[in-house]
Design an enzyme around this catalytic site. Structure first.
Site, mmCIF file in Angstrom:
data_model
loop_
_atom_site.group_PDB
_atom_site.id
_atom_site.type_symbol
_atom_site.label_atom_id
_atom_site.label_comp_id
_atom_site.label_asym_id
_atom_site.label_seq_id
_atom_site.Cartn_x
_atom_site.Cartn_y
_atom_site.Cartn_z
ATOM 1 N N ASP A 39 0.088 44.847 43.608
ATOM 2 C CA ASP A 39 1.553 44.837 43.725
ATOM 3 C C ASP A 39 1.950 45.784 44.852
ATOM 4 O OD1 ASP A 39 4.291 44.978 43.482
ATOM 5 O OD2 ASP A 39 4.304 45.247 41.314
ATOM 6 N N GLU B 187 4.739 45.180 34.202
ATOM 7 C CA GLU B 187 4.881 44.352 35.396
ATOM 8 C C GLU B 187 3.629 43.522 35.712
ATOM 9 O OE1 GLU B 187 6.120 47.195 38.279
ATOM 10 O OE2 GLU B 187 8.147 47.365 37.458
ATOM 11 N N LYS C 106 14.047 54.723 40.550
ATOM 12 C CA LYS C 106 13.014 54.380 39.572
ATOM 13 C C LYS C 106 11.868 55.390 39.588
ATOM 14 C CE LYS C 106 10.003 50.483 38.317
ATOM 15 N NZ LYS C 106 9.661 49.081 38.637
ATOM 16 N N ASP D 268 13.889 42.418 36.421
ATOM 17 C CA ASP D 268 12.891 43.191 37.163
ATOM 18 C C ASP D 268 13.642 44.285 37.903
ATOM 19 O OD1 ASP D 268 10.875 44.219 38.745
ATOM 20 O OD2 ASP D 268 10.834 42.521 40.125
#
Length: 438
Positions: free
Chosen positions: A225, A203, A100, A37
């Protein structure tokens, strides 16, 4: 002929018996495929343990099950994870985080300037791509995928040390809204870390797998999330073991860092009120920020915490500027924390409402609400979500580790580990676009 069948039957029975005895008395094989992850603010690595069927999230040498997505460059080396984060306040221009957000993304100059304005490090434009400018013994640029590769390399080494075997293959998760280019650049980062990626999994799907939703009878799943830097809300439609992402929305400028910053600003102002000067030295800012972050985490389980931080303040006395050693003490309550962040917490509902509209569903039609990301531990956030839907969200899995748990399950499937698991299949939906709030 009967003798031949009897012999074949005996051979089959012997093989089954050998397999059973092997399972009972021989040590299970070591995992050879890991789950990764690569998060915006934190990263984790996990492995599916053959034999037991358990997922193990692999800790670092100090037992921590996630590492900050931070890489710091100094004259003496490159430091990733916790070591990089320790240098963040004293080496801000050469400490890269949130990489990211930039990986594989195509920018124009104006958009990149807007996106990079909030960072202390320099982000440069290179033919549509973002790069980070680093100045140590020399000045050079590094790509977002290089930053990712350093974090992935650290996690690979953590896994190899913990499992005692070389690791060359992995499954990795990406946000559902990542396009083909962003996915390919994420794979490139893994390749630079010496890893072959067997599968890329979204995800939200990984999180749903961690909660076991690929094996139960649910239809509409909402995944919220909320991590350190971003909020992502996904509406999954599940039939059998197949997941389709029906709608996505989020806020890429809302997360735990923002909640901590509100608390840090409050603490800094209280220092100024008590001593006539706010903390300005890098070491003091770093120390106070760390204390505030720890207090925020404790406030998720305790109604109040005491802050006690030694500081060296730059004050002005009768003889001019001087340094004053003080110990700042302050009682912080959960109620105060919630008041400071009340407007930010309410922003969570906007993308939830959007995915329901775009998915053409009423909130009563949501079968399961899954919470992912450490910031969903905050009691007020859970309360806001449960009040909106009129039912409690699923909190049976550690939200910090939900994604890596699901990715590790997928890694076990790809590695053919026993006991076999039910795999989740993602139905690609290339026309879907994520709605972003800010």
């Amino acid at each position: 002929m009967a003798g031949d069948f009897s012999m074949i039957g005996s051979v089959i029975l012997g093989l089954l018996l050998a397999g059973y005895l092997g399972q009972q008395y021989l040590p299970p094989p070591k995992p050879r495929v890991i789950g990764l992850d690569l998060g915006t603010t934190f990263c984790s690595v996990g492995a599916f343990q053959p034999g037991t069927g358990d997922v193990e999230v692999i800790p670092d040498e100090k037992g921590r099950k996630s590492i900050p997505s931070v890489v710091s460059f100094t004259d003496t080396g490159i430091y990733s994870g916790h070591e990089g984060q320790e240098l963040q306040d004293i080496n801000p221009q050469n400490t890269i985080y949130d990489a990211k957000r930039f990986i594989g993304k195509v920018f124009d100059q104006k958009t990149l300037d807007q996106e990079s304005a909030r960072y202390p490090f320099k982000v440069t434009f290179n033919n549509g791509s973002a790069e980070f400018l680093v100045s140590t013994n020399s000045t050079f640029t590094v790509t977002p995928e290089f930053i990712g590769s350093r974090l992935l390399l650290k996690m690979r080494k953590m896994a190899e040390k913990h499992l005692g075997v070389p690791i060359e293959k992995a499954v990795i998760s990406v946000p559902a809204e990542f396009d083909e280019r962003q996915r390919n650049y994420t794979i490139r980062a893994a390749n630079q870390a010496g890893l072959e990626i067997l599968r890329v999994i979204n995800e939200p799907t990984a999180a749903a797998m961690a909660y076991g939703l690929h094996k139960v009878d649910v239809f509409n799943v909402l995944v919220v999330d909320l991590g350190g830097g971003t909020l992502d809300v996904s509406l999954l439609n599940k039939q059998g073991g197949m997941f389709l992402t029906r709608a996505m929305a989020g806020n890429n400028k809302l997360g735990g860092q923002d909640f901590s910053q509100r608390l840090f600003q409050y603490a800094s102002e209280r220092v100024r009120q008590q001593y006539g000067a706010p903390p300005t030295l890098k070491e003091d800012v770093h120390r106070l920020r760390q204390a505030v972050e720890a207090a925020k985490l404790r406030l998720t389980v305790e109604p109040s915490v005491s802050l006690k931080v030694p500081l060296c303040l730059q004050t002005t006395g009768d003889e001019g500027p001087q340094e004053e050693q003080v110990t700042f003490q302050e009682e912080l309550t959960r109620e105060l924390f919630e008041d400071l962040n009340a407007d930010l917490f309410q922003k969570i509902l906007a993308p939830i409402e959007t995915v329901l509209v775009e998915g053409r569903l009423d909130k009563a039609e949501i079968d399961e609400i899954v919470l992912v990301g450490g910031s969903t531990r905050i009691p007020r956030i859970r309360q806001i979500i449960s009040q909106y839907f009129g039912k409690e969200p699923n909190t049976s899995v550690d939200p910090d580790l939900a994604v890596v748990t699901g990715v590790a399950l997928q890694a076990g499937i790809m590695g053919g580990s026993w006991p076999l698991q039910v795999s989740a299949i993602e139905i690609p939906n290339r026309s879907l676009r994520k709605t972003n709030f800010s």
